[in-house]
Scaffold this motif. Structure first.
Motif, PDB file in Angstrom:
ATOM      1  N   ASN A   4      51.208 113.854  78.526  1.00 48.98           N
ATOM      2  CA  ASN A   4      52.107 113.562  77.400  1.00 48.98           C
ATOM      3  C   ASN A   4      51.963 112.131  76.865  1.00 48.98           C
ATOM      4  OD1 ASN A   4      53.340 116.137  77.516  1.00 48.98           O
ATOM      5  ND2 ASN A   4      54.743 115.438  79.116  1.00 48.98           N
ATOM      6  N   TRP A   5      50.875 111.463  77.204  1.00 52.26           N
ATOM      7  CA  TRP A   5      50.727 110.040  76.873  1.00 52.26           C
ATOM      8  C   TRP A   5      50.773 109.775  75.369  1.00 52.26           C
ATOM      9  CZ3 TRP A   5      51.033 105.546  79.341  1.00 52.26           C
ATOM     10  CH2 TRP A   5      50.479 104.412  78.750  1.00 52.26           C
ATOM     11  N   GLU A   6      50.019 110.539  74.598  1.00 52.90           N
ATOM     12  CA  GLU A   6      49.969 110.292  73.160  1.00 52.90           C
ATOM     13  C   GLU A   6      51.347 110.464  72.532  1.00 52.90           C
ATOM     14  OE1 GLU A   6      47.532 109.049  71.413  1.00 52.90           O
ATOM     15  OE2 GLU A   6      46.309 108.911  73.225  1.00 52.90           O
ATOM     16  N   GLY A  26      56.809 107.698  70.660  1.00 54.78           N
ATOM     17  CA  GLY A  26      58.260 107.759  70.690  1.00 54.78           C
ATOM     18  C   GLY A  26      58.875 109.131  70.788  1.00 54.78           C
ATOM     19  N   VAL A  27      58.074 110.142  71.168  1.00 51.08           N
ATOM     20  CA  VAL A  27      58.604 111.500  71.299  1.00 51.08           C
ATOM     21  C   VAL A  27      58.182 112.095  72.636  1.00 51.08           C
ATOM     22  CG1 VAL A  27      58.709 111.928  68.816  1.00 51.08           C
ATOM     23  CG2 VAL A  27      56.592 112.444  70.072  1.00 51.08           C
ATOM     24  N   LEU A  28      58.814 113.207  72.993  1.00 54.27           N
ATOM     25  CA  LEU A  28      58.482 113.887  74.237  1.00 54.27           C
ATOM     26  C   LEU A  28      57.493 115.022  73.974  1.00 54.27           C
ATOM     27  CD1 LEU A  28      61.956 113.803  76.008  1.00 54.27           C
ATOM     28  CD2 LEU A  28      60.123 112.104  76.026  1.00 54.27           C
ATOM     29  N   ALA A  29      57.321 115.899  74.944  1.00 51.67           N
ATOM     30  CA  ALA A  29      56.224 116.866  74.895  1.00 51.67           C
ATOM     31  C   ALA A  29      56.265 117.779  73.666  1.00 51.67           C
ATOM     32  CB  ALA A  29      56.222 117.718  76.166  1.00 51.67           C
ATOM     33  N   GLN A  66      62.034 107.286  71.106  1.00 52.20           N
ATOM     34  CA  GLN A  66      62.173 106.782  72.471  1.00 52.20           C
ATOM     35  C   GLN A  66      60.988 105.885  72.821  1.00 52.20           C
ATOM     36  OE1 GLN A  66      63.965 110.985  73.998  1.00 52.20           O
ATOM     37  NE2 GLN A  66      63.474 109.503  75.608  1.00 52.20           N
ATOM     38  N   PHE A  67      61.275 104.663  73.184  1.00 55.90           N
ATOM     39  CA  PHE A  67      60.235 103.694  73.492  1.00 55.90           C
ATOM     40  C   PHE A  67      59.516 104.073  74.776  1.00 55.90           C
ATOM     41  CE2 PHE A  67      59.071  99.285  75.054  1.00 55.90           C
ATOM     42  CZ  PHE A  67      58.041  99.119  74.158  1.00 55.90           C
ATOM     43  N   LEU A  68      58.199 104.311  74.675  1.00 55.48           N
ATOM     44  CA  LEU A  68      57.359 104.664  75.818  1.00 55.48           C
ATOM     45  C   LEU A  68      57.882 105.896  76.561  1.00 55.48           C
ATOM     46  CD1 LEU A  68      56.695 101.065  77.210  1.00 55.48           C
ATOM     47  CD2 LEU A  68      55.238 102.401  75.684  1.00 55.48           C
ATOM     48  N   GLY A  69      58.615 106.743  75.848  1.00 56.87           N
ATOM     49  CA  GLY A  69      59.169 107.932  76.466  1.00 56.87           C
ATOM     50  C   GLY A  69      60.343 107.669  77.380  1.00 56.87           C
ATOM     51  N   VAL A  70      60.897 106.447  77.355  1.00 54.81           N
ATOM     52  CA  VAL A  70      61.989 106.092  78.258  1.00 54.81           C
ATOM     53  C   VAL A  70      63.276 105.796  77.482  1.00 54.81           C
ATOM     54  CG1 VAL A  70      62.788 104.522  80.065  1.00 54.81           C
ATOM     55  CG2 VAL A  70      60.391 105.249  80.014  1.00 54.81           C
ATOM     56  N   SER A  71      63.336 104.631  76.808  1.00 57.24           N
ATOM     57  CA  SER A  71      64.537 104.205  76.068  1.00 57.24           C
ATOM     58  C   SER A  71      65.721 103.975  76.995  1.00 57.24           C
ATOM     59  CB  SER A  71      64.902 105.222  74.986  1.00 57.24           C
ATOM     60  OG  SER A  71      63.993 105.189  73.918  1.00 57.24           O
ATOM     61  N   SER A  72      65.620 102.932  77.803  1.00 56.06           N
ATOM     62  CA  SER A  72      66.680 102.647  78.765  1.00 56.06           C
ATOM     63  C   SER A  72      67.785 101.752  78.225  1.00 56.06           C
ATOM     64  CB  SER A  72      66.083 102.010  80.030  1.00 56.06           C
ATOM     65  OG  SER A  72      65.373 100.828  79.729  1.00 56.06           O
ATOM     66  N   PHE A  73      67.683 101.291  76.955  1.00 57.12           N
ATOM     67  CA  PHE A  73      68.799 100.566  76.353  1.00 57.12           C
ATOM     68  C   PHE A  73      69.807 101.569  75.786  1.00 57.12           C
ATOM     69  CE2 PHE A  73      65.967  96.639  75.279  1.00 57.12           C
ATOM     70  CZ  PHE A  73      65.877  96.341  76.627  1.00 57.12           C
ATOM     71  N   SER A  74      70.032 102.623  76.526  1.00 56.24           N
ATOM     72  CA  SER A  74      70.978 103.672  76.176  1.00 56.24           C
ATOM     73  C   SER A  74      71.689 104.100  77.449  1.00 56.24           C
ATOM     74  CB  SER A  74      70.247 104.869  75.553  1.00 56.24           C
ATOM     75  OG  SER A  74      71.129 105.940  75.304  1.00 56.24           O
ATOM     76  N   GLU A  75      72.964 104.438  77.332  1.00 58.29           N
ATOM     77  CA  GLU A  75      73.705 104.830  78.529  1.00 58.29           C
ATOM     78  C   GLU A  75      73.142 106.107  79.157  1.00 58.29           C
ATOM     79  OE1 GLU A  75      78.123 102.974  77.738  1.00 58.29           O
ATOM     80  OE2 GLU A  75      77.631 104.895  76.775  1.00 58.29           O
ATOM     81  N   ARG A  94      54.930 101.641  66.308  1.00 59.12           N
ATOM     82  CA  ARG A  94      55.855 102.657  66.760  1.00 59.12           C
ATOM     83  C   ARG A  94      56.920 102.831  65.690  1.00 59.12           C
ATOM     84  NH1 ARG A  94      53.685 100.753  71.312  1.00 59.12           N
ATOM     85  NH2 ARG A  94      53.262 102.257  72.959  1.00 59.12           N
ATOM     86  N   PRO A  95      57.312 104.070  65.442  1.00 58.82           N
ATOM     87  CA  PRO A  95      58.247 104.319  64.347  1.00 58.82           C
ATOM     88  C   PRO A  95      59.656 103.852  64.661  1.00 58.82           C
ATOM     89  CG  PRO A  95      57.802 106.342  65.550  1.00 58.82           C
ATOM     90  CD  PRO A  95      56.878 105.310  66.107  1.00 58.82           C
ATOM     91  N   PHE A  96      60.421 103.584  63.621  1.00 54.73           N
ATOM     92  CA  PHE A  96      61.830 103.227  63.721  1.00 54.73           C
ATOM     93  C   PHE A  96      62.643 104.313  63.015  1.00 54.73           C
ATOM     94  CE2 PHE A  96      59.648  99.318  64.514  1.00 54.73           C
ATOM     95  CZ  PHE A  96      60.487  98.572  65.329  1.00 54.73           C
ATOM     96  N   PRO A  97      63.935 104.429  63.375  1.00 54.91           N
ATOM     97  CA  PRO A  97      64.691 103.691  64.395  1.00 54.91           C
ATOM     98  C   PRO A  97      64.227 104.031  65.806  1.00 54.91           C
ATOM     99  CG  PRO A  97      65.995 105.501  63.564  1.00 54.91           C
ATOM    100  CD  PRO A  97      64.776 105.445  62.709  1.00 54.91           C
TER     101      PRO A  97
END
Length: 362
Positions: free
Chosen positions: A125-127, A132-135, A150-159, A70-73
């Motif tokens: 939108n799985w792929e 790390g991106v949306l649709a 965005q990790f798995l389309g979520v990224s919850s370590f963000s407010e 998965r790409p960074f950042p």
């Protein structure tokens, strides 16, 4: 505050804090990020609480297990609960103020997989979300004028974060978000592995391999199903007391025996267990779990593998959140509650085995 147009609607760009992984193998950094408005069929969420899952740690630090690149950042985190802040065009099932759980596994409700009762593996939108991106092929999070994936389309370590409306479950307004966030991954996976996948029967013999959050939830599922004997297996004896509180009748440390753990279990049960649930994700443990079952009828479920997502619950429709809040011992899973700026401490507690789940309160 910046204002952006999202398909005809004007929404502010939200500036907030997030834990950003700038590169693999390095600690997370607390950064100021911009969270863009939701686009078509997207929902922006204020994250209230998020669990720190071993999967987050693996994607940051494990390089030899064949983890998909998965790409960074990248902003990690996928086990969370929050409140809807705004909705994009064509969103009909959610409104600002709704309490929700974001999901890394979508449920569009329309595809062949969603219509099939044998799986919950929708690929809407799985792929994109896996990369790390949306649709539309972009992320909604940016930092220092660059895209943050965005990790798995979520990224919850963000407010704040933005997710597809097919990757979201509405929950009761009185649900305690710092507890039900755990239903976003580990607890539902382990519990569902016992009651949905294995279909553990009353008075059966069970063995649960690995006593982390997934394993403890599997133990609880076996108990709820009426198993008469539940053997917990782990190399960390500090987990045994907690496992017994969740319903294990006894616990075994493989390191205490000269024989293989499967041989030990077969001897303990006079021929093998009826159900073995592997909750580690290790090929060696998978083999041991299979070989510990009764050879004529035993069932082995690999709950530690990616394919056993959410315990086969149709997460946006059939995962019974309102019942689970009352029935499951969610409090017992939470070892620590920490603020976002202590996220690296939470990773350390996880890796050391001192934490079942640390919940980050945002």
């Amino acid at each position: 505050m910046c204002i952006q147009e999202s398909c005809g609607k004007m929404f502010p760009v939200i500036k907030c804090k997030a834990a950003v992984a700038w590169e693999r193998g390095k600690p997370l950094c607390i950064e100021d990020v911009d969270v863009a408005p939701p686009k078509v069929h997207e929902v922006r969420i204020k994250i209230i609480a998020t669990g720190v899952c071993h999967t987050d740690w693996e994607y940051l630090y494990e390089t030899e297990k064949g983890m998909k690149f998965r790409p960074f950042p990248l902003v990690l985190g996928h086990e969370a609960a929050g409140v809807v802040e705004s909705v994009g065009p064509e969103v009909t099932k959610f409104s600002p103020g709704d309490k929700v759980i974001p999901l890394f596994l979508p449920q569009c409700g329309e595809c062949k997989r969603c219509q099939c009762p044998k799986t919950n593996h929708c690929r809407k939108n799985w792929e994109n979300t896996q990369m790390g991106v949306l649709a539309d092929g972009t992320s909604r999070i940016s930092c220092k004028r660059q895209q943050v994936f965005q990790f798995l389309g979520v990224s919850s370590f963000s407010e704040y974060t933005v997710v597809p409306d097919t990757s979201l479950a509405k929950i009761r307004s009185d649900a305690p978000l710092d507890k039900v966030c755990l239903l976003g991954c580990g607890v539902s996976t382990g519990y569902g592995a016992a009651v949905n996948t294995a279909k553990v029967e009353k008075d059966s013999l069970c063995a649960v391999f690995g006593l982390g959050a997934v394993g403890l939830a599997a133990v609880m599922g076996c108990q709820v199903a009426g198993a008469k004997r539940i053997i917990g297996v782990d190399i960390n004896p500090d987990k045994f007391e907690k496992a017994k509180a969740f319903g294990a009748t006894e616990c075994v440390n493989p390191r205490d025996h000269s024989k293989s753990i499967q041989e030990v279990l077969v001897a303990m049960t006079d021929g093998g267990v009826d159900y073995a649930l592997e909750c580690v994700g290790s090929p060696d443990v998978m083999s041991a779990a299979l070989e510990s079952t009764a050879d004529a009828w035993g069932t082995c479920v690999i709950a530690g593998h990616l394919r056993q997502l959410y315990g086969y619950y149709k997460v946006t429709r059939k995962l019974p959140f309102s019942v689970w809040v009352m029935r499951l011992k969610l409090d017992e899973f939470v070892s620590y509650s920490l603020p976002l700026d202590q996220i690296n401490v939470a990773f350390g507690l996880l890796k050391s085995g001192k934490s079942i789940r640390t919940v980050i309160n945002l």
